[in-house]
Design a protein around this motif. Sequence first.
Motif, mmCIF file in Angstrom:
data_model
loop_
_atom_site.group_PDB
_atom_site.id
_atom_site.type_symbol
_atom_site.label_atom_id
_atom_site.label_comp_id
_atom_site.label_asym_id
_atom_site.label_seq_id
_atom_site.Cartn_x
_atom_site.Cartn_y
_atom_site.Cartn_z
ATOM 1 N N ASN A 49 0.686 -1.346 0.056
ATOM 2 C CA ASN A 49 -0.012 0.187 -0.104
ATOM 3 C C ASN A 49 0.865 1.316 0.016
ATOM 4 O OD1 ASN A 49 0.926 -0.348 2.664
ATOM 5 N ND2 ASN A 49 -1.089 0.281 3.395
ATOM 6 N N SER A 50 2.112 1.234 0.072
ATOM 7 C CA SER A 50 2.956 2.203 -0.505
ATOM 8 C C SER A 50 3.543 2.183 -1.853
ATOM 9 C CB SER A 50 4.238 2.242 0.419
ATOM 10 O OG SER A 50 3.910 2.972 1.609
ATOM 11 N N PHE A 139 -4.493 11.850 5.559
ATOM 12 C CA PHE A 139 -3.097 11.715 4.908
ATOM 13 C C PHE A 139 -2.727 13.226 4.957
ATOM 14 C CE2 PHE A 139 0.303 11.362 1.857
ATOM 15 C CZ PHE A 139 1.113 10.371 2.410
ATOM 16 N N TYR A 191 -5.135 6.176 5.948
ATOM 17 C CA TYR A 191 -3.691 5.725 5.501
ATOM 18 C C TYR A 191 -2.960 4.936 6.901
ATOM 19 C CZ TYR A 191 -0.973 9.171 8.197
ATOM 20 O OH TYR A 191 -0.310 9.826 8.919
ATOM 21 N N HIS A 219 -5.992 4.265 -0.582
ATOM 22 C CA HIS A 219 -5.640 2.911 -0.076
ATOM 23 C C HIS A 219 -6.842 2.276 -0.228
ATOM 24 C CE1 HIS A 219 -2.110 3.737 2.173
ATOM 25 N NE2 HIS A 219 -2.453 4.982 2.224
ATOM 26 N N TYR A 241 -0.211 3.745 -7.740
ATOM 27 C CA TYR A 241 1.110 3.098 -7.422
ATOM 28 C C TYR A 241 1.075 2.074 -6.105
ATOM 29 C CZ TYR A 241 1.746 7.338 -4.718
ATOM 30 O OH TYR A 241 1.538 8.425 -3.678
ATOM 31 N N LYS A 242 -0.140 2.118 -5.708
ATOM 32 C CA LYS A 242 -0.235 1.275 -4.440
ATOM 33 C C LYS A 242 -0.816 -0.110 -5.038
ATOM 34 C CE LYS A 242 -1.267 5.267 -1.553
ATOM 35 N NZ LYS A 242 0.028 5.381 -0.709
ATOM 36 N N ARG A 388 5.160 4.265 10.568
ATOM 37 C CA ARG A 388 4.439 5.384 10.528
ATOM 38 C C ARG A 388 4.494 6.089 11.951
ATOM 39 N NH1 ARG A 388 5.713 5.511 6.072
ATOM 40 N NH2 ARG A 388 4.421 5.428 4.386
ATOM 41 N N ARG A 394 3.246 -0.480 9.836
ATOM 42 C CA ARG A 394 1.971 -0.904 9.044
ATOM 43 C C ARG A 394 2.292 -1.926 8.079
ATOM 44 N NH1 ARG A 394 0.102 3.978 5.121
ATOM 45 N NH2 ARG A 394 1.885 3.164 3.849
HETATM 46 N N1 LIG Z 1 4.285 8.005 -2.241
HETATM 47 C C1 LIG Z 1 5.163 7.395 -1.382
HETATM 48 C C2 LIG Z 1 6.550 7.937 -1.832
HETATM 49 C C3 LIG Z 1 7.478 7.520 -1.024
HETATM 50 C C4 LIG Z 1 7.302 6.687 0.277
HETATM 51 C C5 LIG Z 1 5.967 6.232 0.623
HETATM 52 C C6 LIG Z 1 4.971 6.763 -0.248
HETATM 53 C C7 LIG Z 1 3.631 6.364 0.131
HETATM 54 O O1 LIG Z 1 2.942 6.277 -0.761
HETATM 55 C C8 LIG Z 1 3.030 6.504 1.445
HETATM 56 C C9 LIG Z 1 1.693 6.305 1.545
HETATM 57 N N2 LIG Z 1 0.851 7.060 0.744
HETATM 58 C C10 LIG Z 1 1.224 6.277 3.077
HETATM 59 O O2 LIG Z 1 0.048 5.766 2.956
HETATM 60 O O3 LIG Z 1 1.822 6.460 3.803
#
Ligand SMILES: Nc1ccccc1C(=O)C[C@H](N)C(=O)O
Length: 425
Positions: A49-50, A139, A191, A219, A241-242, A388, A394
């Motif tokens: 999910n990242s 977020f 998130y 998510h 991208y997740k 986190r 997570r």
């Molecule tokens: N885009 C990223 C680039 C670098 C590191 C993490 C992200 C994530 O997507 C974090 C995610 N959105 C989160 O829910 O923490």
Amino acid sequence: MTSSQASPPTDRTRTPARRAAALDAADPLARFRDEFMPSDDVVAYLDGNSLGRPTRASAERLARFTTEQWASRLIRGWDESWYELPLAIGDRIGQTVLGAAPGQTFVGDSTTVILYKLVRAALDARPGRTEIVVDTGNFPTDRFVLQGIAAERGATLRWLAPGPDAGVTPDEVAGVVGPQTALVVLSHVAYRSGFLADAGTITRVAHDAGALVLWDLCHSAGAVPVALDAWDVDLAAGCTYKYLNGGPGSPAFGYVRADLQTALTQPIQGWMGSDAPFEMGPEYAPHTGVRRFLSGTPAVVGMLAMQDMLDLLDEAGNVAGADAVRDKSVRLTTFALDLVDELLVPLGVRVASPRDPARRGGHVTIDHAAFERVIPRLWAQGVVPDFRRPDGLRLGLSPLSTSFAEVQVGVEAIRAALLDETASA
Ligand SMILES: Nc1ccccc1C(=O)C[C@H](N)C(=O)O
Ligand SMILES: Cc1ncc(COP(=O)(O)O)c(C=O)c1O
């Protein structure tokens, strides 16, 4: 799947590894794991999910694109297919994971920029209403974009604090919306905690107050059922991208309900969202359809890989049933929580995600003061959850690529690292 089916009594007489093996053997989606590229040193990838893993098909598609499309078609590629790609893939995302009829979803900029454009447009569409409802657990980018717009437009943010389950309920929203509310902006799956909001009911509550609603689906898309049209949602945005495996920085999608589109003016008026980009005319006139929410030249290369994940999600639905992805997701998070209760809670770990699978998305977060020190150790041994703040690990479980064995290996590694860390502290 009902909660009773999702949570069979845990048989602790068998080792976690044997239980994981039995769950993998019974998993109707198990064969999809072979559709993803392996990673040399990763034994438990728990951060889908990242950043979702690449599919094998994407590795091929990206290479093929360079030779067969970019190198050979050159600028002609725009006329032949690239120009339509943001809307064509948008429709596919709409159909496969959003419950959205064609003509309402586009692939565009980052989620951050789409949020900005849609929130600005929504605020301007509700003149005289000056409040935006948002929750403090949202977020950072959602909160930051809203803070910026509030300053820019003289709007007020009405902050909701997430409740005991670390999420926002319809009653809490009902308690703050009113004739002053222009827009409600929430994440469908939170998130940090993974709380899954009751999006249909909250949307109705917002509409009853005359407000618009925007759901952040970062998510959710690809992991939990979404029914934007059926819920009568106004606006949505989300990452690709997740759980859509589009690759690092792949462009986000946006959704604008069909009947709202012409009433909304987005603030970044560029030629690619205009009525006739190649006329190169003197004045901007927005396109009549969802294209009006585009701004500049779309990131074609960034849009390639997500198509392969959409193919796999369609195939999974066809071979294992429409609920198969959500069922697997619930089984993964339920198994993770069972192991956490058995192996980590006795070490002082706290569960920060909802226990009720009906209120839980595709990830599980657990808290412990030592996790910040434990995470580098885990990553070094190929066990990859994420950290986190202030003290959460997570576990992001991606239904088509994560095995139950990875969950078991991951939780056992967390236990070992935590025991080591607390012994040496
Ligand atoms: N885009 C990223 C680039 C670098 C590191 C993490 C992200 C994530 O997507 C974090 C995610 N959105 C989160 O829910 O923490
Ligand atoms: C809920 C949520 N919204 C937005 C984003 C990010 O947006 P962007 O892709 O613009 O960085 C993330 C993760 O990065 C997220 O988890």
